[in-house]
Structures are given as C-alpha cells and as structure tokens.
Design an enzyme around this catalytic site. Structure first.
Site, mmCIF file in Angstrom:
data_model
loop_
_atom_site.group_PDB
_atom_site.id
_atom_site.type_symbol
_atom_site.label_atom_id
_atom_site.label_comp_id
_atom_site.label_asym_id
_atom_site.label_seq_id
_atom_site.Cartn_x
_atom_site.Cartn_y
_atom_site.Cartn_z
ATOM 1 C CG ASN A 1 -1.777 1.144 1.248
ATOM 2 O OD1 ASN A 1 -1.981 2.036 0.494
ATOM 3 N ND2 ASN A 1 -2.540 1.393 2.326
ATOM 4 C CD1 TRP A 2 3.733 1.098 -2.892
ATOM 5 C CD2 TRP A 2 3.768 2.449 -4.727
ATOM 6 N NE1 TRP A 2 4.430 0.528 -3.783
ATOM 7 C CE2 TRP A 2 4.517 1.190 -5.117
ATOM 8 C CE3 TRP A 2 3.658 3.125 -5.736
ATOM 9 C CZ2 TRP A 2 5.288 0.959 -6.136
ATOM 10 C CZ3 TRP A 2 4.069 3.147 -6.984
ATOM 11 C CH2 TRP A 2 5.039 1.902 -7.239
ATOM 12 C CE LYS A 3 -0.298 3.471 4.663
ATOM 13 N NZ LYS A 3 -0.315 3.645 6.109
ATOM 14 C CG HIS B 1 -6.133 1.541 4.891
ATOM 15 N ND1 HIS B 1 -5.788 2.720 5.824
ATOM 16 C CD2 HIS B 1 -4.974 0.911 4.658
ATOM 17 C CE1 HIS B 1 -4.558 2.487 6.102
ATOM 18 N NE2 HIS B 1 -4.143 1.442 5.547
ATOM 19 C CD GLU C 1 -3.481 5.533 6.497
ATOM 20 O OE1 GLU C 1 -3.523 5.293 5.310
ATOM 21 O OE2 GLU C 1 -2.590 4.694 7.255
ATOM 22 C CD GLU D 1 -4.332 -2.514 7.120
ATOM 23 O OE1 GLU D 1 -3.010 -3.054 6.749
ATOM 24 O OE2 GLU D 1 -4.769 -1.587 6.693
ATOM 25 N N GLY E 1 1.533 1.922 11.077
ATOM 26 C CA GLY E 1 2.390 3.191 10.715
ATOM 27 C C GLY E 1 3.138 3.506 11.848
ATOM 28 C CB SER F 1 4.495 -1.909 12.018
ATOM 29 O OG SER F 1 4.014 -0.796 12.260
ATOM 30 N N GLY G 1 2.574 -1.297 4.389
ATOM 31 C CA GLY G 1 2.417 0.211 4.098
ATOM 32 C C GLY G 1 3.899 0.773 3.918
ATOM 33 N N GLY G 2 4.433 1.206 5.108
ATOM 34 C CA GLY G 2 5.936 1.668 4.982
ATOM 35 C C GLY G 2 6.950 0.830 4.369
HETATM 36 C C1 PEP Z 1 -1.102 -0.069 5.705
HETATM 37 O O1 PEP Z 1 -0.901 0.743 5.057
HETATM 38 O O2 PEP Z 1 -2.193 -0.816 5.542
HETATM 39 C C2 PEP Z 1 -0.127 -0.670 6.779
HETATM 40 C C3 PEP Z 1 -0.282 -1.591 7.744
HETATM 41 O O3 PEP Z 1 0.824 0.500 7.036
HETATM 42 P P1 PEP Z 1 2.391 0.164 7.776
HETATM 43 O O4 PEP Z 1 2.723 -1.402 7.081
HETATM 44 O O5 PEP Z 1 3.248 1.269 7.320
HETATM 45 O O6 PEP Z 1 1.917 -0.253 9.003
#
Ligand code: PEP
Length: 254
Positions: free
Chosen positions: A9-11, A97, A99, A169, A175, A215, A236-237
């Site tokens: 997930n590049w967001k 998501h 967010e 999640e 994040g 994470s 994500g990251g």
């Molecule tokens: C996400 O964006 O769904 C996510 C889990 O981010 P991260 O891996 O950065 O926690």
C-alpha cells in the site's frame, strides 16, 4: 490452499518516477511466487496504468486501486468508478482502510455499497478491518471487528464472500512501528475466521484469505505469515523499499 498475498500500500507516497523505479527494482530482485501466491501493488490512482505496464506479463503480480466509489458513473468529481478500473484492467481495490474510515468518514454501510459494486463488476475488494487502541485496551476487539464484518459483508451470500480478501489491520499497529505479536495476529485471524464460519460455514470460511497489516517488515514477516490463519500481509511503509518488500514477498507461506 488459500491464496497467499503480499499487498503493498503505497498510500500517498512517491512521485511517478520514484514509483517506476521502485517497481523496476522489485521485479529485478530474486523473488519466488508459487502458483497460489500473489504480490499486489496498491498505487496512487495516476500511477495505475504505469504499474500495469511495468508488471505486464509478470505472473502473479497485480495492481490494485487504493479506493473506488460506490456509484457506477456520473457527476462525482474526483472519484474513481469500478468501470474506470475495469477499463484499465485493474481487478483489485483496497476498501475500508482505517485512514479512509478516519479521515474520510467511511462507514461500514458505505463500504457495503462499495463492496457490492465491486463484486458486480469483477473487482476483488481487499476489505480492511481492525480496532483502535482504546478498543484493544478494553479487550473488545473481537466484537468491534465482528461488527465491521457484519455491517459491510454479511449481506453477501457465500459465493460472493468467496470473492473477497480480508485484511485485519489493528489501527494501533499501522505506521507506528508497533506490530501485533504473531500470537495476537493469529488469535484475531482465527476469531475472524470463526465469525465467518458461524455465518457462512467452515468450508467457506476456510477459503477466505485474511491478510495481516500493521508495521509488517522483512524482520517480522516470516513469523507472522507462518501463523495458520494468516495468509500474507498488507504492507505500508516497508513496501516503499524494494529489498524490504521483496523479502516480505519471499516470506509468504509456501
Ligand atoms: C497499511 O498501510 O495498511 C499499513 C499496514 O501500513 P504500515 O505497514 O506502514 O503499518
């Protein structure tokens, strides 16, 4: 065997040029994806066609949108429809998501509408669910997630449910660098599968891929993915760094 998925997930990150470079780096690194495994890239909307083109012909690599709208077409400036996605051959979309739930007020009922239009148009939703920290601290995470599933998914029949991927999640782990332990992830994934089984039967529940997100990185992916009810991750990251994400792909359960 259930499909195992590593979803990036590049967001709202990376320029087009950085995104192109990242995909090139990822596909040039050694990775093993067996028949029931897939790497999915949820990229910003303007990069969908670039990503499609970069991954064309690469077996088990797919592109996903990060969102879509609940209406088929019309005067909804700035939104993206399932028809638009289908017309560029995109067949995955991340929905719900945390967010989007938090910053764009997406409710369980609204997400149910999005799920419906996706299923009618051959787009696989990656449906995100998960509890905030206060709920985890109160110990009511099972009930919280059960409500999300109930209000967004339980109007579907079993055949429809089978077309959905679920991503659990925990919001406190997204994040934050704070990962759920592999035992916590397994416990919640098993609880989700049990909830699905009580509504749709064990056979159906056993076929649904449930990804863990929060994470995930190369150092913890293998342990989390090894859990019996964890079928990969939404990342994500760590998906923004080529060798990190390739290591996560390679950590999928064989
Ligand atoms: C996400 O964006 O769904 C996510 C889990 O981010 P991260 O891996 O950065 O926690």
């Amino acid at each position: 065997m259930r499909k195992q998925i590593a979803a990036a997930n590049w967001k709202m990150n990376l320029t087009l040029q950085e995104g192109e470079q990242l995909l090139e780096d990822i596909i040039s690194l050694p990775h093993q994806l067996s028949e029931n495994q897939e790497a999915v890239f949820a990229v910003p909307a303007p990069y969908l066609m670039m990503a499609q083109q970069k991954l064309r012909g690469k077996e088990n690599f797919s592109v996903a949108a990060q969102n879509c709208y609940s209406k088929k077409n019309g005067a909804y400036t700035g939104e993206i429809s399932v028809d638009i996605l289908g017309s560029i051959d995109v067949h995955y979309v991340v929905l719900g998501h945390s967010e989007r739930r938090e910053y764009f007020n997406e409710s369980n009922a609204f997400l149910a509408e999005k799920i419906n239009i996706c299923l009618l148009n051959n787009i696989t939703p990656i449906f995100c669910c998960g509890e905030p920290l206060a709920i985890r601290e109160a110990g009511t995470q099972n009930e919280y997630v059960a409500k999300q599933l109930q209000e967004s998914l339980y109007h579907l029949n079993a055949d429809q449910l089978l077309k959905i991927v679920i991503a659990y999640e925990p919001i406190w782990a997204i994040g934050t660098g704070k990962t759920a332990s592999s035992a916590q992830a397994q416990e919640m994934h098993a609880a989700i599968r049990e909830q699905l089984a009580s509504k749709y039967g064990k056979e159906t529940a056993d076929c649904i891929s449930i990804l863990y997100g929060g994470s995930v990185k190369s150092s913890n992916a293998a342990e989390i993915f090894a859990q019996p009810d964890v079928d990969g991750g939404l990342v994500g990251g760590a998906s923004l760094v080529a060798n990190e994400f390739v290591a996560i792909i390679n950590a999928l359960k064989k």
